[in-house]
Scaffold this motif. Structure first.
Motif, mmCIF file in Angstrom:
data_model
loop_
_atom_site.group_PDB
_atom_site.id
_atom_site.type_symbol
_atom_site.label_atom_id
_atom_site.label_comp_id
_atom_site.label_asym_id
_atom_site.label_seq_id
_atom_site.Cartn_x
_atom_site.Cartn_y
_atom_site.Cartn_z
ATOM 1 N N LEU A 31 3.571 33.867 4.515
ATOM 2 C CA LEU A 31 3.711 34.123 6.165
ATOM 3 C C LEU A 31 5.029 35.124 6.172
ATOM 4 O O LEU A 31 4.931 35.757 7.280
ATOM 5 C CB LEU A 31 4.171 32.673 6.624
ATOM 6 N N LEU A 32 5.667 35.164 5.103
ATOM 7 C CA LEU A 32 6.746 36.349 5.389
ATOM 8 C C LEU A 32 6.144 37.683 5.305
ATOM 9 O O LEU A 32 6.543 38.559 6.166
ATOM 10 C CB LEU A 32 7.665 36.010 4.335
ATOM 11 N N THR A 33 5.024 38.128 4.468
ATOM 12 C CA THR A 33 4.302 39.052 4.459
ATOM 13 C C THR A 33 3.649 39.451 5.846
ATOM 14 O O THR A 33 3.836 40.532 6.229
ATOM 15 C CB THR A 33 3.168 39.078 3.394
ATOM 16 N N ILE A 34 3.112 38.375 6.249
ATOM 17 C CA ILE A 34 2.522 38.596 7.997
ATOM 18 C C ILE A 34 3.484 38.907 8.829
ATOM 19 O O ILE A 34 3.254 39.579 9.775
ATOM 20 C CB ILE A 34 1.661 37.286 8.103
ATOM 21 N N PHE A 35 4.465 38.209 8.783
ATOM 22 C CA PHE A 35 5.842 38.362 9.567
ATOM 23 C C PHE A 35 6.338 40.133 9.696
ATOM 24 O O PHE A 35 6.374 40.556 10.557
ATOM 25 C CB PHE A 35 7.054 37.489 9.619
ATOM 26 N N VAL A 36 6.593 40.314 8.299
ATOM 27 C CA VAL A 36 7.096 41.963 8.169
ATOM 28 C C VAL A 36 5.896 42.664 8.614
ATOM 29 O O VAL A 36 6.136 43.492 9.321
ATOM 30 C CB VAL A 36 7.066 41.982 6.764
ATOM 31 N N GLY A 37 4.520 42.634 8.281
ATOM 32 C CA GLY A 37 3.458 43.397 8.784
ATOM 33 C C GLY A 37 3.476 43.379 10.296
ATOM 34 O O GLY A 37 3.285 44.544 11.072
ATOM 35 N N ALA A 38 3.358 42.208 10.963
ATOM 36 C CA ALA A 38 3.279 42.132 12.359
ATOM 37 C C ALA A 38 4.478 42.916 13.227
ATOM 38 O O ALA A 38 4.461 43.683 14.334
ATOM 39 C CB ALA A 38 3.200 40.651 13.064
ATOM 40 N N ASN A 39 5.738 42.654 12.494
ATOM 41 C CA ASN A 39 6.783 43.461 13.004
ATOM 42 C C ASN A 39 6.783 44.876 12.836
ATOM 43 O O ASN A 39 7.077 45.631 13.979
ATOM 44 C CB ASN A 39 8.011 43.026 12.371
ATOM 45 N N LEU A 40 6.473 45.373 11.635
ATOM 46 C CA LEU A 40 6.125 46.905 11.670
ATOM 47 C C LEU A 40 4.947 47.433 12.686
ATOM 48 O O LEU A 40 5.335 48.469 13.278
ATOM 49 C CB LEU A 40 5.524 47.057 10.080
ATOM 50 N N PHE A 41 4.003 46.428 12.851
ATOM 51 C CA PHE A 41 2.871 46.882 13.719
ATOM 52 C C PHE A 41 3.402 47.031 15.164
ATOM 53 O O PHE A 41 3.121 47.961 15.986
ATOM 54 C CB PHE A 41 1.656 46.119 13.625
ATOM 55 N N GLN A 42 4.062 45.950 15.535
ATOM 56 C CA GLN A 42 4.637 45.898 17.029
ATOM 57 C C GLN A 42 5.648 47.055 17.398
ATOM 58 O O GLN A 42 5.713 47.723 18.472
ATOM 59 C CB GLN A 42 5.062 44.748 17.518
ATOM 60 N N SER A 43 6.529 47.446 16.300
ATOM 61 C CA SER A 43 7.537 48.303 16.347
ATOM 62 C C SER A 43 6.666 49.800 16.420
ATOM 63 O O SER A 43 7.554 50.532 17.347
ATOM 64 C CB SER A 43 8.415 48.467 15.274
ATOM 65 N N ALA A 44 5.833 49.965 15.943
ATOM 66 C CA ALA A 44 5.018 51.377 16.120
ATOM 67 C C ALA A 44 4.702 51.680 17.305
ATOM 68 O O ALA A 44 4.642 52.777 17.962
ATOM 69 C CB ALA A 44 3.825 51.408 15.212
ATOM 70 N N PHE A 45 4.371 50.282 18.109
ATOM 71 C CA PHE A 45 3.921 50.646 19.588
ATOM 72 C C PHE A 45 5.170 50.422 20.509
ATOM 73 O O PHE A 45 5.068 51.178 21.788
ATOM 74 C CB PHE A 45 2.866 49.738 19.936
#
Length: 63
Positions: A31-45
Protein backbone atom coordinates in the motif's frame (compact mmCIF):
# COMPACT_ATOMS: atom_id res chain seq x y z
CA UNK A 1 20.54 19.37 -4.64
CA UNK A 2 17.35 20.73 -6.15
CA UNK A 3 13.79 20.11 -5.02
CA UNK A 4 13.07 17.97 -8.10
CA UNK A 5 16.03 15.69 -7.46
CA UNK A 6 15.17 15.43 -3.76
CA UNK A 7 11.58 14.44 -4.53
CA UNK A 8 12.72 11.79 -7.01
CA UNK A 9 15.28 10.45 -4.52
CA UNK A 10 12.66 10.30 -1.76
CA UNK A 11 10.14 8.55 -4.02
CA UNK A 12 12.72 6.00 -5.14
CA UNK A 13 13.78 5.34 -1.57
CA UNK A 14 10.18 4.90 -0.42
CA UNK A 15 9.42 2.44 -3.23
CA UNK A 16 12.52 0.37 -2.45
CA UNK A 17 11.73 0.47 1.26
CA UNK A 18 8.16 -0.68 0.69
CA UNK A 19 9.35 -3.55 -1.52
CA UNK A 20 11.72 -4.71 1.22
CA UNK A 21 9.01 -4.39 3.87
CA UNK A 22 6.57 -6.28 1.63
CA UNK A 23 9.08 -9.07 1.14
CA UNK A 24 10.24 -9.43 4.75
CA UNK A 25 7.33 -8.20 6.88
CA UNK A 26 3.88 -8.18 5.30
CA UNK A 27 2.25 -7.85 1.87
CA UNK A 28 0.23 -4.96 3.29
CA UNK A 29 3.29 -2.71 2.85
CA UNK A 30 2.53 -2.70 -0.88
CA UNK A 31 0.00 0.00 0.00
CA UNK A 32 2.94 2.35 0.59
CA UNK A 33 4.12 1.77 -2.98
CA UNK A 34 0.61 2.48 -4.25
CA UNK A 35 0.46 5.69 -2.21
CA UNK A 36 3.83 6.91 -3.51
CA UNK A 37 2.88 6.13 -7.11
CA UNK A 38 -0.52 7.80 -6.80
CA UNK A 39 1.07 10.88 -5.25
CA UNK A 40 3.61 11.13 -8.09
CA UNK A 41 0.84 10.68 -10.65
CA UNK A 42 -1.42 13.37 -9.20
CA UNK A 43 1.47 15.81 -8.72
CA UNK A 44 2.29 15.53 -12.43
CA UNK A 45 -1.15 16.94 -13.25
CA UNK A 46 -1.90 19.26 -10.34
CA UNK A 47 1.57 20.50 -9.40
CA UNK A 48 0.76 19.86 -5.72
CA UNK A 49 3.48 17.84 -3.99
CA UNK A 50 3.70 17.78 -0.18
CA UNK A 51 7.29 16.50 -0.31
CA UNK A 52 8.32 19.47 -2.49
CA UNK A 53 6.76 21.87 0.01
CA UNK A 54 8.70 20.23 2.84
CA UNK A 55 11.97 20.33 0.91
CA UNK A 56 11.33 23.99 0.05
CA UNK A 57 10.92 24.76 3.76
CA UNK A 58 14.29 23.06 4.35
CA UNK A 59 15.84 25.59 2.00
CA UNK A 60 16.31 23.59 -1.19
CA UNK A 61 16.03 25.56 -4.41
CA UNK A 62 13.97 24.86 -7.53
CA UNK A 63 15.76 23.77 -10.70
Amino acid sequence: MTINKAVMALAGFMVLLSVLLTWFVSPNWMLLTIFVGANLFQSAFTGFCPAAMIFRSFGLKSA
